[in-house]
Structure formats: C-alpha cells, structure tokens
Design a protein around this motif. Structure first.
Motif, short mmCIF file in Angstrom:
data_model
loop_
_atom_site.label_atom_id
_atom_site.label_comp_id
_atom_site.label_asym_id
_atom_site.label_seq_id
_atom_site.Cartn_x
_atom_site.Cartn_y
_atom_site.Cartn_z
N ALA A 62 -20.47 -28.41 103.81
CA ALA A 62 -20.79 -29.82 104.00
C ALA A 62 -22.25 -30.05 103.61
O ALA A 62 -23.11 -29.24 103.91
N SER A 63 -22.48 -31.13 102.94
CA SER A 63 -23.83 -31.53 102.59
C SER A 63 -24.09 -32.89 103.22
O SER A 63 -23.21 -33.76 103.19
N THR A 64 -25.23 -33.04 103.78
CA THR A 64 -25.58 -34.32 104.36
C THR A 64 -26.88 -34.81 103.74
O THR A 64 -27.73 -34.01 103.33
N ALA A 65 -27.02 -36.09 103.69
CA ALA A 65 -28.23 -36.68 103.15
C ALA A 65 -28.53 -37.94 103.94
O ALA A 65 -27.64 -38.56 104.51
N THR A 66 -29.78 -38.28 103.98
CA THR A 66 -30.19 -39.51 104.67
C THR A 66 -31.03 -40.35 103.72
O THR A 66 -31.61 -39.82 102.76
N ARG A 67 -31.08 -41.59 104.01
CA ARG A 67 -31.95 -42.49 103.25
C ARG A 67 -33.23 -42.71 104.04
O ARG A 67 -33.19 -42.78 105.26
N PRO A 68 -34.30 -42.85 103.32
CA PRO A 68 -35.58 -43.09 104.03
C PRO A 68 -35.57 -44.45 104.72
O PRO A 68 -34.86 -45.32 104.44
#
Length: 68
Positions: A62-68
């Motif tokens: 699983a890869s997760t990313a967030t927005r600033p």
C-alpha cells in the motif's frame, strides 16, 4: 497488521475463476474458446497437482500520499 508475504492455499476452481477475472481471460474475450480454455487449464493444473490445491505467497503493498 503483519508485514511481509503470507501463505495462502487455493483450490483448482479458484485458480480457474481467477483466470476468468483477468481482462485477457474473461469469457467475453475468449468467446467461443472459453470452454476449451477452461478444459485445457483444468487439465494442465491437474497434471501439475492432482490434489487440486495450490500454495502461493500473497504480497500486499500500500502506498499513501497526502496533499500539503
């Protein structure tokens, strides 16, 4: 949650069903060759393992990313 691959045992019918779920092996893609494909696949898998049980390692990532 445990990390790393986990063992799983699948049965012949599950392996066949999985092949039909792929776009290249879907019944729509195979058309009138579906029955022949299934017969040949079952024969090949049974020759490989007459018990009809197949072990595999399931790997999940699983890869997760967030927005600033």
């Amino acid at each position: 949650m445990a990390a790393g691959p986990r063992p799983a045992r699948t049965r012949l019918r599950e392996v066949v069903g999985l092949q039909f779920s792929y776009s290249y092996g879907s019944p729509a893609q195979l058309g009138d060759q579906k029955d022949a494909f299934e017969r040949d696949l079952r024969e090949a898998l049974t020759a490989f393992n007459p018990e009809g049980r197949f072990d595999e390692l399931i790997r999940t990532e699983a890869s997760t990313a967030t927005r600033p």
